[in-house]
Each structure stands twice: as C-alpha cells, then as structure tokens.
Design an enzyme around this catalytic site. Structure first.
Site, PDB file in Angstrom:
ATOM      1  N   LEU A 561       6.514 -24.265  -8.077  1.00 47.90           N
ATOM      2  CA  LEU A 561       7.428 -23.259  -8.640  1.00 47.90           C
ATOM      3  C   LEU A 561       7.773 -22.179  -7.630  1.00 47.90           C
ATOM      4  CD1 LEU A 561       5.640 -22.798 -12.067  1.00 47.90           C
ATOM      5  CD2 LEU A 561       7.891 -23.822 -11.726  1.00 47.90           C
ATOM      6  N   GLY A 567      -0.620 -17.970  -1.892  1.00 47.25           N
ATOM      7  CA  GLY A 567      -0.740 -19.385  -2.188  1.00 47.25           C
ATOM      8  C   GLY A 567       0.530 -19.915  -2.811  1.00 47.25           C
ATOM      9  N   LYS A 568       0.360 -20.996  -3.536  1.00 49.73           N
ATOM     10  CA  LYS A 568       1.524 -21.598  -4.185  1.00 49.73           C
ATOM     11  C   LYS A 568       1.335 -21.545  -5.695  1.00 49.73           C
ATOM     12  CE  LYS A 568       2.674 -24.727  -0.462  1.00 49.73           C
ATOM     13  NZ  LYS A 568       2.812 -26.101   0.013  1.00 49.73           N
ATOM     14  N   VAL A 569       2.443 -21.497  -6.374  1.00 51.14           N
ATOM     15  CA  VAL A 569       2.390 -21.546  -7.827  1.00 51.14           C
ATOM     16  C   VAL A 569       3.008 -22.880  -8.245  1.00 51.14           C
ATOM     17  CG1 VAL A 569       3.090 -20.437  -9.975  1.00 51.14           C
ATOM     18  CG2 VAL A 569       2.580 -19.043  -7.970  1.00 51.14           C
ATOM     19  N   LYS A 584      -1.500 -20.764 -10.225  1.00 43.98           N
ATOM     20  CA  LYS A 584      -1.376 -20.141  -8.897  1.00 43.98           C
ATOM     21  C   LYS A 584      -2.573 -20.601  -8.085  1.00 43.98           C
ATOM     22  CE  LYS A 584      -0.612 -15.511  -6.903  1.00 43.98           C
ATOM     23  NZ  LYS A 584      -0.231 -14.135  -7.232  1.00 43.98           N
ATOM     24  N   ASP A 681       4.225  -3.203  -5.709  1.00 41.01           N
ATOM     25  CA  ASP A 681       5.105  -4.231  -5.141  1.00 41.01           C
ATOM     26  C   ASP A 681       6.162  -4.660  -6.161  1.00 41.01           C
ATOM     27  OD1 ASP A 681       6.083  -5.846  -3.152  1.00 41.01           O
ATOM     28  OD2 ASP A 681       4.632  -7.452  -3.447  1.00 41.01           O
TER      29      ASP A 681
HETATM   30  N1  LIG Z   1       4.003 -17.803 -14.465  1.00 42.82           N
HETATM   31  C1  LIG Z   1       4.926 -18.253 -13.638  1.00 42.82           C
HETATM   32  N2  LIG Z   1       5.861 -19.102 -14.069  1.00 42.82           N
HETATM   33  C2  LIG Z   1       6.809 -19.580 -13.235  1.00 42.82           C
HETATM   34  N3  LIG Z   1       6.881 -19.247 -11.930  1.00 42.82           N
HETATM   35  C3  LIG Z   1       5.975 -18.406 -11.434  1.00 42.82           C
HETATM   36  C4  LIG Z   1       4.950 -17.868 -12.257  1.00 42.82           C
HETATM   37  N4  LIG Z   1       4.184 -17.065 -11.497  1.00 42.82           N
HETATM   38  C5  LIG Z   1       4.712 -17.095 -10.265  1.00 42.82           C
HETATM   39  N5  LIG Z   1       5.793 -17.891 -10.212  1.00 42.82           N
HETATM   40  C6  LIG Z   1       6.617 -18.178  -9.029  1.00 42.82           C
HETATM   41  O1  LIG Z   1       5.792 -18.145  -7.874  1.00 42.82           O
HETATM   42  C7  LIG Z   1       6.240 -17.139  -6.971  1.00 42.82           C
HETATM   43  C8  LIG Z   1       5.053 -16.515  -6.286  1.00 42.82           C
HETATM   44  O2  LIG Z   1       4.206 -15.923  -7.251  1.00 42.82           O
HETATM   45  P1  LIG Z   1       3.422 -14.580  -6.968  1.00 42.82           P
HETATM   46  O3  LIG Z   1       4.407 -13.480  -6.705  1.00 42.82           O
HETATM   47  O4  LIG Z   1       2.457 -14.343  -8.054  1.00 42.82           O
HETATM   48  O5  LIG Z   1       2.660 -14.975  -5.639  1.00 42.82           O
HETATM   49  P2  LIG Z   1       2.268 -14.016  -4.437  1.00 42.82           P
HETATM   50  O6  LIG Z   1       1.517 -14.854  -3.477  1.00 42.82           O
HETATM   51  O7  LIG Z   1       1.562 -12.829  -4.934  1.00 42.82           O
HETATM   52  O8  LIG Z   1       3.738 -13.664  -3.925  1.00 42.82           O
HETATM   53  P3  LIG Z   1       4.268 -12.468  -3.031  1.00 42.82           P
HETATM   54  O9  LIG Z   1       3.990 -12.863  -1.645  1.00 42.82           O
HETATM   55  O10 LIG Z   1       5.735 -12.428  -3.342  1.00 42.82           O
HETATM   56  O11 LIG Z   1       3.603 -11.224  -3.440  1.00 42.82           O
HETATM   57  C9  LIG Z   1       7.047 -16.179  -7.817  1.00 42.82           C
HETATM   58  O12 LIG Z   1       8.030 -15.511  -7.077  1.00 42.82           O
HETATM   59  C10 LIG Z   1       7.659 -17.088  -8.861  1.00 42.82           C
HETATM   60  O13 LIG Z   1       8.831 -17.690  -8.354  1.00 42.82           O
END
Ligand SMILES: Nc1ncnc2c1ncn2[C@@H]1O[C@H](COP(=O)(O)OP(=O)(O)OP(=O)(O)O)[C@@H](O)[C@H]1O
Length: 890
Positions: A561, A567-569, A584, A681
């Site tokens: 996603l 990481g990856k979601v 996640k 953020d």
């Molecule tokens: N519950 C969810 N349902 C669908 N997509 C999601 C969900 N949670 C996260 N995503 C997707 O995954 C991406 C990354 O999630 P998240 O922001 O939590 O990760 P991060 O590693 O903290 O990212 P960043 O580097 O932007 O802070 C989001 O921008 C979104 O597109």
C-alpha cells in the site's frame, strides 16, 4: 543516484564563465535520489517522478550514458564550445538560463574543465505538471548505488543553514533537459574529464551491466538500473586519480545549491486550476515491490496454520502475539523516562538533527564506520549507558513490548515446535488456506500464489542470509557520512529522517542478537523442513515478500500500500477473520524497531483515550514481531488526501469537502494536543480517507473526481512527541514546518496548528503553500504570503537569517524573483469572496500566525463560524467496518 543536468549559463549571470560572448555548456550534479522517502523529502517529494523520468531518459541515451562514466568531467563546466563542434540547441542568451535539449554527442576530443563554481548553477527540472500528467514508472536505485565521493573535511559545510551561492534563476523550463554526470567530482581527475568517443548504447549498457554483475552479484531488477554502484564508480575514479590532478578547492557541497533550484521546474508549472501561489508537487511514486517479477510462491516462516481465534489475539488495545518476556533489554512502555532515554540514546528525537546539521561527519557507532572523535565517542557511550540504565531501572509496566531479536527468535522456535509435531497436517492446511485466499487474488492475476496455486514444496536448503563480516559495512558507513555531509539535511527533511540518517548504519551491524537470530533461523530450518526460512530482508532491512506469502501463519500478503521511512505498509488478509487489514512491516533494523515501539506506545495511549473512536485517529489493531520486523496492524484505509489530489490532477477539493476534512483534522489534532502530544509530521500524506470511492463529474469542462464521502483518519505517529519528552530541534516535513522550528526557537503544539493551516490551504487550492527546500527562502516566502516576521522572533533566533532584525534576503536576486512570482499574499489565493471562502481564509490566517503563542488553538478553530456551516451528522466519526474478502473489491 546522481542525476546531472545541463544548462546554458548566460554571460554575466551568476553562473557565467570566462568567455562572456559564448554560451557555455554546464553540467552539474543535480541531486541524489535514493528511493527512500526521507530523501524524497529532501529533493522534493512531488518532484521525484520527474527526476527519475529524467534519469531514465539520461541512461537510455547513448551519449548521456557514456558520459555517465565520466563523473568528474560532467560536473565541471565545459570550455566554450568551439566552432565546428556539435552545438546543442541553445536558448537565446538572456540574463536567465534556459535548459538545453540533450546534445547529440560530445566528441572525444572535447575536454571538460573543472567547474570553478558549480554551486552557482541552477538546475533545470521538467515541469512537475507535465510529469504528473504522464507519470513514468522508474525503479529507484538502491542507496548503495549512489556514488558518493569522500569529501575532504574542508568541504564540509557544518552550518545549520548552509548559505547558498547566488543562483542564476532561469526562466521556467518547458523542456526538461537531463544528462547524467558524476557526483564524485572530488574523486575525479583531470584525465577523467575526457569524454570518450560515442559508442553504441548497447555496448555501453552491456559493459555496465557486466560491471554491475561482477560487483553486485546476479542482476536484480534494481541492479539493472543502469546506474553503477558506488563501488564501481569509486573504482573507476580511483583509477583516474593516478593521473596528475589539480587540488580540489574547498567548497561547499554541490548538493545544496544544486538542489535548491529544483523549484525552477515548479516555477514553470502553471497552476492546474486556479492562480495559486505554488504549483503542485509532482506525484510521489510509492514503491510497490509487487511490481517486481513474480517470485515463486513461498510461505514466510512456517507453513500456514489456522490460528484458533483467541481473545488475546483479538484484543483491540495492543494485541499480544507473544508472551511477555521480561529481560534486560526490555523497553519500558508506559514509563515516561523510557522513550526519552531511548531517544537520547538513539537520537530518534534528540539532537541527531543537530548532528546532521552541524556535524556532517556525525559519529557513527557502527563497528565498521570511521572511528568517531573522542568527545563524540564518549558522548555516545554516555548515551548508551544512560539508555541501558533507564531500561533496566524502569521496568515494563504492562509488558506489552518485546525486544527485537529475542522475540523474533521465540516466534521461530515456537513455530518450529508446533510444526515438528504436526508437520504433515500443517502442510495440508497450508495448501487449503492458500487455495481459500487465492480466490481473493484471482481477479488480479499475478503470481502462482495469486492463481491459487498450492505453496511450493518446502525445501531444506533455504538460503539464509549470512551476517555480514565485520567491516563489511564500512563503505556504506562512509557513504552515510558523506550523505550527511553533502545533503545538509535540515533544510529539507523531517526529524524522523534526520535521526535515521544521522545514526548511519550503526543499527545494521551484525549485533550479537542479530547473529543469534540468524543462527536460530538456521536451526529452525535444520529441525523442520516445513519451517523453511525463505524470508529475506533486502539490504535496507525491508522484508522481501510476494503476493500470497504468509506472515505468522495468519496474514496473507496481498499488495503493497505504501512505503515510508520505517518500512512498508501492505494489505493483508487475516485468515482468521477474513478481513483485509493494513500491516505496517517495519524494517529489520534496530533503530527502526525501537522507533516502532515508540509509535506503538503512542498508539496504545491514543486507543486507551479514544475508546469510542470519535477522534479520527487511526487505531492499532495489534502488533507483533516477525523475524525481526515489528508489525503493526491497522484497519485498511483508502488513499491519502495527497494521493487523491495527485490522482485528480491537483484539482482542489470542493469547499464543502474541504470543510469536512478540515473539521476532522482539527478534531483529531486537538485530541492529540489534549493528550499532551504533538504530532510533528502533519501533512496531506498522513491523512487517509476511509474510502477512496468517487464519482466523476465535469467541472470547469474537465472531468473531475469527487469523493463520495470524506471521512478521514490521521496516521503516522512515529514522530509524535509527548510534552515531557525531549523535543528535537527540527521537526516536520519542510513544507509544513512552522517558523519557530526553522528559527530554532523551540516548539510545541502550535507547530501542528501551523501545519494544519498549510494543509487547509492545500485542500482549497490544490497547491503547496510553501514550495521550497531552503530555510531562508522558506522564510522569504512566509514574509511574502503573511507579512514580516515579528522582530521578537528575528531577535531571539540564533540562526543567521536576520540582519538588524530584518530577513537577510536580497530583493533583487533571482531567488527573490522566484518567490515573488510564486507566492502572493494569502488572501489573494481566494477564488471568490463568498463568506464561506472568506471564513476559511480567516482560519488559515490565524493558524499561520507567526507567534506560536498568538496562533489559533484548535479548540478555537472548531468554534469558528465557518464550521457552523457543517452539517451536524458530519461532525461525528463513523466506526469502520473492515472490508472482507466478500465485499472488498479486488
Ligand atoms: N491503514 C492504512 N491503510 C492503507 N494505507 C496505509 C495505511 N497506513 C499507511 N498506509 C500507506 O502507507 C504509507 C506509509 O505509512 P506511514 O506514514 O505510517 O509510514 P511511515 O514509515 O511512518 O511513513 P513516513 O516516512 O511518511 O513518515 C502511507 O502514506 C499510506 O499510503
């Protein structure tokens, strides 16, 4: 990955060269575009697509590709073009520079002389709009492929805000010009300036691939990216260095000036719908690992085994997949000092930003990195001992969190034991479960897994990644240091990024626990052929998976996603409930694991306080650790407000939808603030719609997507900071960063309000309010939009942006022209003077008050008369019904 662009510098301009009558070809390092979001922020999240597209064009062009082998030469200015030489199509000479079209070829005899002032060259970018209309899918290079040169200390720019050389501001380019040129100019030699005779691209590409293969092993899709590894580039340059070479003058990193003019591309961009202050950012290409060629189906860890529904597993607040496991290294979950200690120790929320800012040669504690100076070493030791002491002393109330490697091992062992007993049964169950879930995939085609194929027969010869030998990380560590040196982070990235980069790769070292994990994995495989450990992590610590893979015998991976810093979601099917979930999967790196634990702690706190789910923040369904990867379960949501905007050609949201989104964001952030948290953020990427369903309507004669409903959830609490915790100097993603953060005056909840103000503007206009990547320019934009920065703040800041209480900003400079052209006083962005619009701008204006104390509070915002227009049924959150296999449109 370096990308170099060409430009023609006009005589007399900042970037002009000796011969005033000749236009000269300049080649400059443009920017490093690693595939990580953290760097994307630096470059410009919404421009990466263009950069990558440019790069792609570069490397598919014989001349450019060939040139790529000559890094140094390409980062140097060319001597004036001799008559008779192939002349690129030049734009008319003017005060501003105009991009070149790519020249056909550079003859071998043409020498490139060192660029005396590469920092003065603006870099051209294709129009963000053009690319957003026609996005190209380009794989991002691996971080290690960046040919980062070792930079002499003298070249380090350790100031918080690196001064930028005057930039000749070119007219907005219509045609992107891109060529590939070297990054490693420091390492180059004069001999490397010689551009070889053109040769067929196939020859060059195959030569490069051979080189890559020999250095990097079998080519993966990534290694075939036509970009040589840093190692290969260094080797080439080292060879070139045997030639006599003029001493490289100490100069600031070429990156800062090269990156700053990136906005030029945006300058060319007409506002999509309205005449607004800044053009939209180009789309952020989310990495989707499933775009890779399908891998054979496999089961991750152990074969699928139905999990008996269990109360503990389904508990909403902090699902525990593993028993509590107190141990020395266990992390506190509710203690107030724990996170602080952790953050201090690991720099996650602490002064690592400052390290990254002020000390490009930030000490890495990596075993393989260059030894840090004594003081810094002592400091690191002190921090680590403090962390240990804190963790040992404070206990683990609730015991909901587990240490990384140990728990990872225990998962494996536990699976192993079970599987030994019921080997055959589990194999059958695995096949059955895979077949059951395959129906959900079948409509999308894909790998064998998606077709419902049974899992591959497990083998006992699963490949286990060997722990890297001591010292193996050294080049990377150097690269990280160099990256810090050259990127000059604070102007561009969020604190989350700073802390990770500043810490380098120390967390990647094969720690004792890491080795234990590896050994235990091997043991598991030996003991149980079904528990084939075919899990791999890529070199960044991401879990390598394919569609149809199982995690923890329960979650079947469906689709990626999104990818973030940590990481990856992925979208998964929970085979117990048949629901789709978002999982996640945090990188298998200590630092990220620990950061994830902090996020879990925040999410748990929020869940406790939001039992009726009326505050529009995402709720964690549970968390567990899987083979070193922290995994956080969430309800599956739709696209982010940024993603939808991007897919809608940056057409702004209708005012009524803007109002609904604004209400929810204000309420969600207010809820955080009431719980002594600051998100830090807030940005459109972190606000997700519950559903992305839309209809298409014709608006302004253009087909426009209109969402059916605009319920949102606020996500990403990885940077959220409690009031009592250490507040790092720099927070927020650049465009949404408050002035007090830039001026390093300290921050608190009001910095979130500033971000909300910027987001509301973006919803209304479809454009980013402050499209910049540089502190001083950012402040200048603020002054253009909002008026002068108050003298109190100017006086109080220790930064160097002010002289005699006024922003040090030359109004006659090209930069100033850019700001004038792309920013305008706030209220001029209103599209009409209807009361609804005026009231929104009142709110935005108050949210963008310079003085944090004078800034509107969110409790005040929701009382504003604008929100009285919102239907009361929209003022409440709806409880989500998770999509199931039965009703989810796949
Ligand atoms: N519950 C969810 N349902 C669908 N997509 C999601 C969900 N949670 C996260 N995503 C997707 O995954 C991406 C990354 O999630 P998240 O922001 O939590 O990760 P991060 O590693 O903290 O990212 P960043 O580097 O932007 O802070 C989001 O921008 C979104 O597109």
């Amino acid at each position: 990955m370096p990308v170099f662009h060409q430009k023609v510098a006009s005589s007399g301009g900042a970037g002009s060269i000796a011969n005033p009558n000749s236009l000269a070809l300049r080649r400059l390092p443009l920017v490093v575009i690693p595939r990580k979001r953290k760097y994307k922020n630096y470059v410009s999240r919404r421009r990466n697509t263009q950069l990558l597209a440019s790069l792609r064009r570069c490397v598919s062009d014989p001349h450019l590709y060939k040139s790529y082998n000559h890094w140094k030469g390409l980062s140097s200015p060319m001597t004036p073009i001799k008559s008779g030489a192939p002349t690129p199509s030049l734009a008319p000479t003017s005060k501003t520079s105009t991009p070149l079209t790519v020249p056909p070829a550079v003859p071998a005899h043409k020498k490139l002389t060192p660029n005396p002032s590469p920092t003065q060259n603006p870099v051209k970018l294709p129009s963000p709009h053009a690319v957003s209309e026609k996005p190209e899918k380009v794989e991002r290079p691996e971080k290690s492929e960046k040919p980062l040169a070792e930079k002499p200390k003298a070249a380090v720019a350790p100031t918080t805000v690196p001064a930028r050389a005057p930039v000749s501001k070119p007219a907005a380019p219509k045609t992107p010009v891109a060529t590939v040129a070297p990054l490693a100019e420091q390492e180059g030699s004069s001999s490397s300036n010689q551009v070889p005779a053109p040769s067929p691209i196939s020859k060059q590409v195959s030569g490069k691939l051979t080189e890559l293969k020999s250095k990097n092993g079998p080519p993966t899709e990534k290694t075939v990216l036509r970009i040589p590894s840093a190692a290969s580039t260094r080797a080439k340059l080292a060879a070139a260095e045997t030639q006599p070479q003029p001493a490289a003058p100490a100069k600031p990193s070429p990156f800062a000036p090269a990156i700053a003019p990136l906005r030029d591309g945006a300058a060319a961009q007409p506002a999509p719908v309205q005449n607004v202050a800044a053009p939209p950012r180009p789309p952020v290409a989310k990495q989707n690992s499933l775009q890779k060629p399908p891998e054979p189906k496999r089961s991750l860890g152990a074969p699928p085994k139905p999990i008996v529904p269990n109360e503990a597993v389904h508990k909403i607040d902090g699902i525990e997949f593993l028993p509590k496991e107190p141990e020395d290294g266990q992390l506190p979950t509710t203690s107030t000092g724990g996170p602080k200690a952790l953050r201090r120790a690991y720099g996650s929320k602490s002064g690592t930003t400052i390290c990254a800012i002020g000390s490009p040669n930030v000490p890495s504690t990596s075993h393989a990195g260059p030894p840090p100076p004594d003081d810094e070493k002592r400091l690191i030791e002190k921090k680590l001992s403090l962390r240990k002491k804190k963790m040992a002393g404070e206990g683990v109330p609730g015991g909901s969190l587990l240490t990384g490697s140990k728990s990872g091992v225990e998962i494996g062992l536990s699976l192993n034991n079970n599987n030994n007993v019921k080997e055959q049964t589990d194999e059958q169950r695995a096949k059955k479960t895979v077949n059951a879930v395959s129906a959900a995939f079948s409509t999308q085609g894909g790998s064998g897994a998606a077709q419902g194929a049974p899992p591959e027969e497990p083998t006992t010869t699963a490949t286990i990644r060997e722990p890297p030998p001591p010292g193996a990380q050294k080049p990377k560590s150097a690269a990280v240091q160099n990256l810090i040196t050259q990127l000059q982070l604070p102007a561009s990235v969020s604190a989350k990024v700073d802390k990770i980069i500043a810490s380098g790769d120390k967390a990647r070292k094969p720690s004792r626990t890491g080795l234990q994990t590896q050994q235990n994995r091997s043991k598991i495989i030996e003991q149980n052929p079904l528990a084939t450990d075919r899990l791999r992590d890529d070199k960044d610590g991401h879990l390598v998976y394919s569609k149809g893979d199982f995690i923890l015998n329960r979650f079947v991976i469906h689709e990626t996603l999104g990818e973030g810093t940590f990481g990856k979601v992925v979208r998964v099917i929970d085979t117990v409930t048949d629901n789709f979930m978002a999982l996640k999967i945090i990188k298998n790196v200590n630092k990220y694991r620990e950061a994830a634990r902090l996020e879990i702690k925040v999410l748990q706190r929020l869940s406790e306080r939001d039992k009726d789910k009326q505050n529009w923040v995402i709720h964690m369904g549970g968390h567990f650790e899987y083979q070193g990867h922290m995994c956080l379960m969430f309800d599956l949501l739709g696209p982010s407000i940024f993603d939808f905007l991007k897919n809608n050609h940056y057409r702004p949201y209708p005012i009524n939808q803007t109002m609904h989104i604004a209400w929810q964001v204000c309420k969600a952030v207010k809820f955080l603030h009431e719980n002594k948290l600051t998100h830090t953020d807030l940005k459109p990427e972190n606000i997700l719609f519950v559903s992305g369903d839309y209809t298409t309507q014709v608006m302004d004669k253009k087909p426009t997507k209109v969402l059916k409903e605009t319920q949102i959830r606020l996500i990403d609490f990885g940077s959220a900071t409690f009031d009592h915790e250490h507040h790092s100097t720099i927070v927020s993603t650049r465009h949404y960063r408050a002035p007090e953060v830039i001026l390093e005056l300290g921050w608190n909840q009001p910095c979130d309000v500033w971000s909300v103000g910027c987001i509301l503007y973006e919803l209304y206009t479809g454009c980013t309010l402050f499209q910049t990547h540089e502190n001083r320019e950012h402040l200048a934009m603020m002054e253009r939009v909002l008026g002068d920065i108050p003298p109190r703040m100017a006086k109080k800041t220790k930064t160097k942006f002010f002289v005699n209480g006024r922003l040090d900003w030359a109004q006659s400079s090209p930069d100033a022209a850019y700001v004038r052209d792309n920013c305008k006083p706030l209220r001029r962005s209103m599209t009409c003077t209807e009361p609804e619009h005026v009231e929104l701008f009142e709110i935005i204006e108050h949210m963008l008050a310079y003085e944090p104390m004078g800034r509107m509070k969110l409790s005040e915002a929701i009382e504003h008369r604008w929100f009285r227009r919102l239907p009361s049924e929209l003022k409440h959150s709806t409880v989500l019904t998770p999509p199931t296999k039965a009703n989810f449109p796949v």
